[in-house]
Design an enzyme around this catalytic site. Structure first.
Site, mmCIF file in Angstrom:
data_model
loop_
_atom_site.group_PDB
_atom_site.id
_atom_site.type_symbol
_atom_site.label_atom_id
_atom_site.label_comp_id
_atom_site.label_asym_id
_atom_site.label_seq_id
_atom_site.Cartn_x
_atom_site.Cartn_y
_atom_site.Cartn_z
ATOM 1 N N ARG A 1 0.843 -1.213 0.000
ATOM 2 C CA ARG A 1 0.000 0.000 0.000
ATOM 3 C C ARG A 1 0.874 1.258 0.000
ATOM 4 O O ARG A 1 0.460 2.321 -0.450
ATOM 5 C CB ARG A 1 -0.960 -0.010 1.207
ATOM 6 C CG ARG A 1 -1.745 1.280 1.355
ATOM 7 C CD ARG A 1 -3.040 1.135 2.150
ATOM 8 N NE ARG A 1 -2.904 0.406 3.394
ATOM 9 C CZ ARG A 1 -2.330 0.880 4.505
ATOM 10 N NH1 ARG A 1 -1.829 2.099 4.536
ATOM 11 N NH2 ARG A 1 -2.259 0.129 5.581
ATOM 12 N N TYR B 1 -16.566 14.008 -15.642
ATOM 13 C CA TYR B 1 -17.094 12.658 -15.463
ATOM 14 C C TYR B 1 -18.013 12.705 -14.226
ATOM 15 O O TYR B 1 -17.584 13.155 -13.156
ATOM 16 C CB TYR B 1 -15.935 11.679 -15.279
ATOM 17 C CG TYR B 1 -16.389 10.298 -14.895
ATOM 18 C CD1 TYR B 1 -17.252 9.579 -15.714
ATOM 19 C CD2 TYR B 1 -15.975 9.710 -13.709
ATOM 20 C CE1 TYR B 1 -17.690 8.321 -15.361
ATOM 21 C CE2 TYR B 1 -16.401 8.442 -13.350
ATOM 22 C CZ TYR B 1 -17.261 7.763 -14.174
ATOM 23 O OH TYR B 1 -17.701 6.505 -13.818
ATOM 24 N N ASP C 1 -7.769 16.827 -14.964
ATOM 25 C CA ASP C 1 -8.013 15.449 -15.375
ATOM 26 C C ASP C 1 -7.637 15.352 -16.858
ATOM 27 O O ASP C 1 -8.295 15.934 -17.714
ATOM 28 C CB ASP C 1 -9.492 15.085 -15.142
ATOM 29 C CG ASP C 1 -9.785 13.618 -15.428
ATOM 30 O OD1 ASP C 1 -9.117 13.040 -16.314
ATOM 31 O OD2 ASP C 1 -10.686 13.045 -14.794
ATOM 32 N N LYS D 1 -8.602 3.966 -19.102
ATOM 33 C CA LYS D 1 -8.904 4.411 -20.454
ATOM 34 C C LYS D 1 -7.670 4.250 -21.365
ATOM 35 O O LYS D 1 -7.146 3.179 -21.471
ATOM 36 C CB LYS D 1 -9.411 5.854 -20.403
ATOM 37 C CG LYS D 1 -10.495 6.072 -19.324
ATOM 38 C CD LYS D 1 -11.726 5.244 -19.622
ATOM 39 C CE LYS D 1 -12.905 5.528 -18.738
ATOM 40 N NZ LYS D 1 -13.014 4.825 -17.502
HETATM 41 N N1 LCS Z 1 -12.018 10.799 -15.150
HETATM 42 C C1 LCS Z 1 -12.585 10.672 -16.365
HETATM 43 C C2 LCS Z 1 -12.430 11.764 -17.369
HETATM 44 C C3 LCS Z 1 -13.321 9.533 -16.660
HETATM 45 O O1 LCS Z 1 -13.871 9.433 -17.876
HETATM 46 C C4 LCS Z 1 -13.477 8.519 -15.665
HETATM 47 C C5 LCS Z 1 -14.270 7.298 -15.924
HETATM 48 C C6 LCS Z 1 -12.876 8.706 -14.426
HETATM 49 C C7 LCS Z 1 -12.149 9.854 -14.210
HETATM 50 C C8 LCS Z 1 -12.979 7.671 -13.334
HETATM 51 O O2 LCS Z 1 -12.135 6.624 -13.649
HETATM 52 P P1 LCS Z 1 -12.344 5.098 -13.173
HETATM 53 O O3 LCS Z 1 -12.510 5.139 -11.687
HETATM 54 O O4 LCS Z 1 -13.545 4.576 -13.853
HETATM 55 O O5 LCS Z 1 -11.072 4.450 -13.591
HETATM 56 N N2 LCS Z 1 -15.081 7.379 -17.040
HETATM 57 C C9 LCS Z 1 -15.949 6.488 -17.440
HETATM 58 C C10 LCS Z 1 -16.760 6.648 -18.564
HETATM 59 O O6 LCS Z 1 -16.835 7.658 -19.243
HETATM 60 N N3 LCS Z 1 -17.465 5.554 -18.766
HETATM 61 O O7 LCS Z 1 -17.234 4.631 -17.773
HETATM 62 C C11 LCS Z 1 -16.243 5.162 -16.860
#
Ligand code: LCS
Length: 406
Positions: free
Chosen positions: A59, A112, A184, A209
């Site tokens: 961790r 998001y 972000d 992503k």
């Molecule tokens: N930031 C952005 C711009 C995102 O698109 C997402 C997830 C996150 C943070 C959060 O990331 P995660 O915890 O899922 O790794 N975006 C998603 C979307 O557009 N569709 O499903 C998840």
């Protein structure tokens, strides 16, 4: 002599891949261990005190994870990085570390969904206030700042509206008002946009992503620009607990090596699809930073090295027609997420952004008719054929309905 910066693809392939001293393994070994043995009590105490090098507990750090963190740090031009179990863990760790009762943050309204909901619904319970505004017009940021504002949190390009925020202008506001600027960078990735080079303090990513790129891992990362931020966030993450698993880190690191190859192919497909959508009679509107009619073309040119691989659009006939389209496509998969090698199509208002209040969603431009297309690496002709067939189906149905005598 200063070492010249190597090409992005060279760094992506080699960064964070030190020679393995034991066997010369070319791929970073997976240290799948929760804990690390100490040679003596004094050595253990020294590691906890930070006076002895070496690992303690996964961790708090792990060599496989560190290899990935080094690679992303280099690609983003940062000081250090902390990989996390998800993009949300990265974002929440930044909020958890820096926000406190009585402080106020300003954020992009069309982020998001959960990145905003976590502040408005959860951090508000601990006395944190927030204003989410249309940051594509920076005068809205200035207007929202209060004496107690400590953080400016932007996402650009925005999910899912594909609007942009001027990072350089935000840097100036943040410096002027003493705010921490967090960006972000999930949609652009360091291939296309490097916020720290433009003056941002901290970058966060959903590595789920483009950085990983294969729709098989959920992960995130925080990239810092100073040692002080790194230390604070290291401690914050240790206590928040959202660390990444070494095997997941290894998978993301493997995916990262082909980021340039994948994103260039996806971007070229996205450009072709945006042209198809632009010219098709069933389509009402399209927004893609690579299209000549994107309202922020100047900013795209100044801030980004390419328009990326995500676009949004609306069809005539609104949500009902949009639903038909999303259920008719064959090659594009109806699924949330983005940035993988496969093309995905989704409906943000009822899916990724459903946790936002309806009025907040509409105000942020996330209308019920908006469809998001996250373009992958398939052959361009196949993607064009798939989307064109689904759109042609809508036009035919529209014409039939229009031609039916009442
Ligand atoms: N930031 C952005 C711009 C995102 O698109 C997402 C997830 C996150 C943070 C959060 O990331 P995660 O915890 O899922 O790794 N975006 C998603 C979307 O557009 N569709 O499903 C998840």
């Amino acid at each position: 002599m200063a070492k010249e910066r190597r090409g992005f693809d060279t760094e992506a392939v080699h960064a964070g891949t030190p020679p393995d001293p034991l066997f010369g393994a070319v791929s970073v070994p997976i240290y799948q261990t929760s804990t690390f043995a100490f040679e003596s009590v004094d050595q253990g105490a020294g590691r906890f005190a930070g006076t002895e090098p070496g690992y303690i507990y996964t961790r708090m750090g792990n060599p496989t994870v560190a290899a990935l963190e080094d690679a992303v740090t280099l690609l983003e031009g940062g000081h250090g990085a902390l990989a996390t179990s998800s993009g949300m863990a990265a974002i929440v760790t930044v909020f958890f570390t820096y926000l406190q009762a009585g402080s106020h943050m300003v954020g992009t309204d069309s982020v998001y969904g959960p990145s905003r909901v976590v502040v408005e619904k959860y951090f508000s319970r601990f006395g944190v206030e927030s204003s989410f505004v249309d940051t594509s017009d920076v005068s809205n940021i200035r207007a929202a700042i209060r004496p107690e504002t400590t953080m400016l949190y932007i996402e650009t390009p925005e999910n899912p509206t594909i609007r942009l925020t001027d990072i350089k202008a935000c840097t100036e506001i943040a410096e002027d008002r003493g705010l921490l600027l967090v960006v972000d960078n999930t949609f652009a990735t360091p291939l296309l946009q490097r916020p720290i080079e433009l003056g941002a303090d901290i970058v966060v990513h959903s590595m789920t992503k483009f950085l990983n790129g294969h729709a098989d891992v959920v992960a995130g990362i925080i990239v810092t620009s100073t040692d002080d931020q790194f230390r604070k966030l290291r401690a914050g993450l240790n206590h928040h607990g959202g660390c990444i698993d070494p095997h997941q880190a290894w998978l993301v690191h493997r995916g990262l090596k082909t980021l340039g190859l994948r994103l260039r192919q996806a971007q070229s497909n996205a450009m072709a699809l945006s042209e198809l959508l632009h010219d098709h009679p069933a389509v009402e509107w399209v927004r893609y930073p690579g299209a000549p009619d994107h309202p922020q073309r100047d900013l795209v040119e100044r801030q980004m090295d390419g328009p990326g691989a995500v676009l949004c659009f609306g069809v005539h006939g609104g949500l009902a027609a949009g639903k038909r389209l999303m259920e008719t496509v064959q090659l594009a998969t109806l699924a949330v997420s983005l940035g993988g090698v496969e093309t995905l199509i989704e409906h943000p208002a009822s899916m990724t952004h459903a946790s936002m209040a309806h009025e907040a969603r509409e105000a942020a431009g996330i209308t019920d008719g908006l469809i998001r297309l996250a373009v992958g690496c398939e052959a361009e002709a196949d993607l064009l054929a798939d989307i064109a067939a689904a759109l042609d189906g809508l036009s035919d149905q529209h014409l039939e309905t229009a031609g039916t005598p009442s």
